[in-house]
Structures are given as C-alpha cells and as structure tokens.
Design a protein around this motif. Sequence first.
Motif, PDB file in Angstrom:
ATOM      1  N   GLY A 164       0.823  -1.452  -0.102  1.00 15.03           N
ATOM      2  CA  GLY A 164      -0.112  -0.047   0.077  1.00 15.03           C
ATOM      3  C   GLY A 164       0.940   1.318   0.012  1.00 15.03           C
ATOM      4  N   GLY A 165       0.098   2.496  -0.080  1.00 12.38           N
ATOM      5  CA  GLY A 165       0.483   3.711  -0.420  1.00 12.38           C
ATOM      6  C   GLY A 165       1.572   4.015   0.982  1.00 12.38           C
ATOM      7  N   GLY A 166       1.202   3.798   2.060  1.00 16.41           N
ATOM      8  CA  GLY A 166       1.343   4.119   3.372  1.00 16.41           C
ATOM      9  C   GLY A 166       2.849   3.361   3.689  1.00 16.41           C
ATOM     10  N   LYS A 167       2.728   2.038   3.437  1.00 18.92           N
ATOM     11  CA  LYS A 167       3.983   1.129   3.575  1.00 18.92           C
ATOM     12  C   LYS A 167       5.211   1.509   2.510  1.00 18.92           C
ATOM     13  CE  LYS A 167       2.073  -3.075   5.467  1.00 18.92           C
ATOM     14  NZ  LYS A 167       1.623  -4.484   4.969  1.00 18.92           N
ATOM     15  N   ALA A 168       4.819   1.964   1.453  1.00 20.12           N
ATOM     16  CA  ALA A 168       5.965   2.546   0.494  1.00 20.12           C
ATOM     17  C   ALA A 168       6.470   3.875   0.954  1.00 20.12           C
ATOM     18  CB  ALA A 168       5.305   2.523  -1.175  1.00 20.12           C
ATOM     19  N   LEU A 169       5.383   4.772   1.123  1.00 20.73           N
ATOM     20  CA  LEU A 169       5.836   6.003   2.051  1.00 20.73           C
ATOM     21  C   LEU A 169       6.871   5.770   2.820  1.00 20.73           C
ATOM     22  CD1 LEU A 169       5.750   9.305   2.053  1.00 20.73           C
ATOM     23  CD2 LEU A 169       3.962   8.690   3.610  1.00 20.73           C
TER      24      LEU A 169
END
Length: 197
Positions: free
Chosen positions: A72-77
């Motif tokens: 997800g975007g949060g983990k990638a961020l």
Amino acid sequence: MVIIYFMGAVSGAHLNPAVTLAFAMRRNFPWNRVPGYVLGQAVGGVLAALFLRSMFGTIGALGATVPGSGIGGGKALAMEVLLTVGLINTVLGTASGARNIGTNGAIAVGGYIALAGLWAAPISGASMNPARSFAPDLVRGNFDTTWIYVVGPAMGALIGVIFEWILKGRPTTAGAIAAQGTQGAGDSTGARKTAEK
C-alpha cells in the motif's frame, strides 16, 4: 558513484532534489541555488525518460518507481522516508567534519544506493529521489503514486538533517565544499561563510 567522481568538484554532484534540500537545510548550500539545481534535476530526469521512450517505447513504464505488488501507499511512503534518511545521513556523514573522507564518499553513497535497491526495491522501488520518480510519471502521464516519491524523500531529508544537527552540531567548511564543489564554494573563506550562515 561515477557522477560524484566526475562532477563532485564542479557542482557537488547533486542528482537528487532531496540531497540538495538536505544540504540547504544543513546550511552547507545556498538556498538561492536550490531552484536551479532542482530544475536541472527535473529536466535531466525528463530527458532520460524521453530517451528511454524513444529507444524502447513504453516498456517497463519508462523506469517509473511504484509500490511493489500488494504494498500500500503508506508502507511505500514509510520505506521511502527510511531509505532517504539513510541516504542523507550517508551523504552528510561522508561530507563533513572529521568524517570527511573526500572522494571516497562516492563509494559509500554508491554502495548505500545499491544496497538499498537490493532489499527495498520490491517494496517501494527504492527511489529516494523525487526527480527520478517524477520524470517517468510525467512522460507516461500517470501520477497515481507520485506523491509517495515526493513526500517520502522530502520527509527523509528533513529527518536526516535533524539527526546530523543532533550528532554533529553546526555545519562545517568541509560540508560546504562537498555540497557546492570546490569551484562552487569558491575559496575556503567563501565556503566558511556559507557554513556559518
């Protein structure tokens, strides 16, 4: 690593807006030069993406960095923030004070980027560089995940500079010379003034 050896003495070899931002926040690099460097980095990235498209078509999304499958975007961020903190501390740590290891800093920086890519590419693409990620997104016209690769490195740069201030205190002349290149920083008096501002 090669670019640092080739261009470091001329310009500080900034290929990454996060590094430019970090050097400016660290007071090793003049803020009035930041927009020109960032513009140059963005233009270079776009030209590279256009070259890839002209040579190979749109294969491989023109080298775009995107989160891995199921990430997800949060983990990638979070991964981009963490990776960029490490990069910034490697760059600043090899460019200042008693730890200034001169041109061998290129080995440390290149080694860090290679290692980060090996273990983190499947998670976030291991960009650590807003220009490197924005350019393919612009050329392919897809900005769905661009925010990750702008916000993450910016946050990582800020955190890395905070660590540098805590661990090493005030900026140094050696850091200013590393950030600006020997030609960009001018004589040691000019570099000292930049470091002290």
